[in-house]
Design a protein around this motif. Structure first.
Motif, PDB file in Angstrom:
ATOM      1  N   SER A 176       0.840  -1.203   0.000  1.00  0.00           N
ATOM      2  CA  SER A 176       0.000   0.000   0.000  1.00  0.00           C
ATOM      3  C   SER A 176       0.874   1.252   0.000  1.00  0.00           C
ATOM      4  N   ALA A 177       0.731   2.056  -1.051  1.00  0.00           N
ATOM      5  CA  ALA A 177       1.527   3.272  -1.184  1.00  0.00           C
ATOM      6  C   ALA A 177       0.612   4.490  -1.249  1.00  0.00           C
ATOM      7  N   ASP A 178       1.133   5.616  -0.820  1.00  0.00           N
ATOM      8  CA  ASP A 178       0.413   6.880  -0.932  1.00  0.00           C
ATOM      9  C   ASP A 178       1.423   8.002  -0.775  1.00  0.00           C
ATOM     10  N   GLY A 179       1.130   9.142  -1.385  1.00  0.00           N
ATOM     11  CA  GLY A 179       1.999  10.294  -1.247  1.00  0.00           C
ATOM     12  C   GLY A 179       1.769  11.073   0.027  1.00  0.00           C
ATOM     13  N   SER A 180       0.643  10.818   0.696  1.00  0.00           N
ATOM     14  CA  SER A 180       0.285  11.541   1.909  1.00  0.00           C
ATOM     15  C   SER A 180       0.618  10.716   3.142  1.00  0.00           C
ATOM     16  N   PRO A 181       1.514  11.195   4.006  1.00  0.00           N
ATOM     17  CA  PRO A 181       1.805  10.461   5.238  1.00  0.00           C
ATOM     18  C   PRO A 181       0.594  10.357   6.147  1.00  0.00           C
ATOM     19  N   GLU A 182      -0.266  11.383   6.144  1.00  0.00           N
ATOM     20  CA  GLU A 182      -1.462  11.340   6.990  1.00  0.00           C
ATOM     21  C   GLU A 182      -2.394  10.206   6.539  1.00  0.00           C
ATOM     22  N   MET A 183      -2.538  10.021   5.229  1.00  0.00           N
ATOM     23  CA  MET A 183      -3.360   8.926   4.725  1.00  0.00           C
ATOM     24  C   MET A 183      -2.778   7.580   5.128  1.00  0.00           C
ATOM     25  N   LEU A 184      -1.473   7.425   5.050  1.00  0.00           N
ATOM     26  CA  LEU A 184      -0.847   6.157   5.408  1.00  0.00           C
ATOM     27  C   LEU A 184      -1.038   5.828   6.883  1.00  0.00           C
ATOM     28  N   VAL A 185      -0.949   6.833   7.728  1.00  0.00           N
ATOM     29  CA  VAL A 185      -1.187   6.613   9.155  1.00  0.00           C
ATOM     30  C   VAL A 185      -2.613   6.109   9.378  1.00  0.00           C
ATOM     31  N   LYS A 186      -3.578   6.763   8.740  1.00  0.00           N
ATOM     32  CA  LYS A 186      -4.979   6.367   8.894  1.00  0.00           C
ATOM     33  C   LYS A 186      -5.209   4.973   8.314  1.00  0.00           C
ATOM     34  N   ALA A 187      -4.623   4.680   7.157  1.00  0.00           N
ATOM     35  CA  ALA A 187      -4.779   3.362   6.548  1.00  0.00           C
ATOM     36  C   ALA A 187      -4.214   2.276   7.447  1.00  0.00           C
ATOM     37  N   PHE A 188      -3.059   2.533   8.025  1.00  0.00           N
ATOM     38  CA  PHE A 188      -2.431   1.556   8.913  1.00  0.00           C
ATOM     39  C   PHE A 188      -3.321   1.287  10.124  1.00  0.00           C
ATOM     40  N   GLU A 189      -3.879   2.363  10.695  1.00  0.00           N
ATOM     41  CA  GLU A 189      -4.765   2.216  11.855  1.00  0.00           C
ATOM     42  C   GLU A 189      -6.035   1.467  11.474  1.00  0.00           C
ATOM     43  N   ASN A 190      -6.631   1.819  10.349  1.00  0.00           N
ATOM     44  CA  ASN A 190      -7.861   1.150   9.915  1.00  0.00           C
ATOM     45  C   ASN A 190      -7.638  -0.345   9.713  1.00  0.00           C
ATOM     46  N   ALA A 191      -6.518  -0.692   9.084  1.00  0.00           N
ATOM     47  CA  ALA A 191      -6.233  -2.106   8.835  1.00  0.00           C
ATOM     48  C   ALA A 191      -5.988  -2.844  10.146  1.00  0.00           C
ATOM     49  N   ARG A 192      -5.269  -2.221  11.049  1.00  0.00           N
ATOM     50  CA  ARG A 192      -4.975  -2.881  12.326  1.00  0.00           C
ATOM     51  C   ARG A 192      -6.246  -3.132  13.117  1.00  0.00           C
ATOM     52  N   HIS A 193      -7.189  -2.211  13.056  1.00  0.00           N
ATOM     53  CA  HIS A 193      -8.463  -2.406  13.760  1.00  0.00           C
ATOM     54  C   HIS A 193      -9.264  -3.564  13.166  1.00  0.00           C
ATOM     55  N   ARG A 194      -8.927  -3.914  11.924  1.00  0.00           N
ATOM     56  CA  ARG A 194      -9.611  -5.033  11.266  1.00  0.00           C
ATOM     57  C   ARG A 194      -8.767  -6.301  11.257  1.00  0.00           C
ATOM     58  N   GLY A 195      -7.690  -6.280  12.031  1.00  0.00           N
ATOM     59  CA  GLY A 195      -6.871  -7.470  12.190  1.00  0.00           C
ATOM     60  C   GLY A 195      -5.804  -7.675  11.139  1.00  0.00           C
ATOM     61  N   HIS A 196      -5.408  -6.585  10.420  1.00  0.00           N
ATOM     62  CA  HIS A 196      -4.399  -6.711   9.375  1.00  0.00           C
ATOM     63  C   HIS A 196      -3.250  -5.741   9.637  1.00  0.00           C
ATOM     64  N   ILE A 197      -2.080  -6.095   9.129  1.00  0.00           N
ATOM     65  CA  ILE A 197      -0.929  -5.198   9.142  1.00  0.00           C
ATOM     66  C   ILE A 197      -0.606  -4.847   7.698  1.00  0.00           C
ATOM     67  N   LEU A 198      -0.791  -3.590   7.341  1.00  0.00           N
ATOM     68  CA  LEU A 198      -0.494  -3.151   5.978  1.00  0.00           C
ATOM     69  C   LEU A 198       1.008  -2.978   5.794  1.00  0.00           C
TER      70      LEU A 198
END
Length: 292
Positions: free
Chosen positions: A98-120
């Motif tokens: 998972s790539a993105d140019g926005s660090p804020e988006m990556l932080v949110k994506a990482f948190e969302n995935a972790r809450h669903r039991g995944h590590i991005l």
């Protein structure tokens, strides 16, 4: 730059506290400005705009089936955003970076995935230098969420597409979507808000439109508002650009449908193959359900 598994992101650059468009926002037409647009306050509300459950229901398994049709195993999601498609593809059994140019988006994506039991597996990357920041080859690259319209200069669009092309295996595919800007430019804005921005009580509409800028305003229930400046890509221009970079057998779908009328879809989805196939010396380019 990857987000560590413990979620520590102190080494990642922070976004500015407020969006920055200058004194005259409609003159802000630079690709690099996306870094000033996805500030933390906006990113924190992004999932209100999408509504993961409603969006999953509306698009069904379109992308999963498209990837499976081409025997895809390894996917690079270059516009991860808050992680919606990366998580869905992980849950469907794909290997995803998972790539993105926005660090804020990556932080949110990482948190969302972790809450669903995944590590991005996350990487901060600018598409124009994708091969510098992301390693490996992929069976498929996906660029979704109307993200490609952040590229304002044609040289940037060509560079990004060339980077995608280079990172794909010889038989890989690119899936890229965009708003139906043809309709917006020619007939004015209207939207069913059925497929992409499914959140309740959230308004997304253009504040300014011309041939070189689509400035959208996003209004949320708490009275906060944010903007995005995007380039209004026309469908046939986008398809031609993909072809000129080297992609073949380009199919275009409207709102996940194989048949559509040009005035109907809110969004187009382009599915393009890297593999070269010729027919009597010509390139085979298709539009699903529509003629050039």
């Amino acid at each position: 730059m990857s987000i560590p598994k413990d979620g520590n992101t102190h080494s990642m650059p922070l976004s500015p506290p407020q969006q920055r468009f200058g004194k005259n926002p409609v003159k802000q037409r630079e690709t690099d400005n996306y870094a000033q647009e996805y500030i933390k306050g906006f990113v924190d509300k992004w999932d209100e705009l999408i509504d993961w459950d409603s969006r999953a229901e509306s698009e069904g398994d379109f992308f999963i089936q498209a990837l499976r049709k081409h025997n895809v195993r390894r996917v690079l999601d270059v516009a991860t955003g808050t992680g919606f498609h990366s998580v869905r593809l992980l849950e469907a059994g794909f290997e995803v970076v998972s790539a993105d140019g926005s660090p804020e988006m990556l932080v949110k994506a990482f948190e969302n995935a972790r809450h669903r039991g995944h590590i991005l597996r996350t990487v901060q990357a600018d598409w124009r230098w994708l091969n510098r920041d992301v390693r490996g080859e992929y069976d498929a690259i996906i660029c979704l969420g109307n993200s490609f319209t952040h590229m304002f200069q044609e040289r940037d669009r060509r560079k990004a597409l060339a980077e995608y092309y280079a990172m794909l295996k010889h038989d890989g595919i690119l899936i890229l979507d965009q708003r139906n800007y043809d309709r917006i430019l020619d007939d004015g804005f209207s939207s069913k808000h059925t497929y992409y921005y499914c959140g309740d009580n959230v308004r997304a509409a253009p504040e300014h439109i011309d041939d070189g800028l689509a400035r959208f305003r996003y209004d949320f229930p708490d009275q906060s508002s944010y903007h995005l400046n995007m380039f209004p890509l026309r469908k046939h221009y986008m398809r031609r650009l993909m072809q000129e970079v080297g992609f073949q057998n380009i199919e275009t779908f409207g709102d996940f449908q194989e048949t559509y009328h040009d005035e109907e879809p809110d969004f187009y989805i382009h599915v393009a193959e890297k593999s070269y196939e010729s027919l009597e010396g010509s390139i085979d380019i298709q539009v699903a359900g529509a003629s050039q």
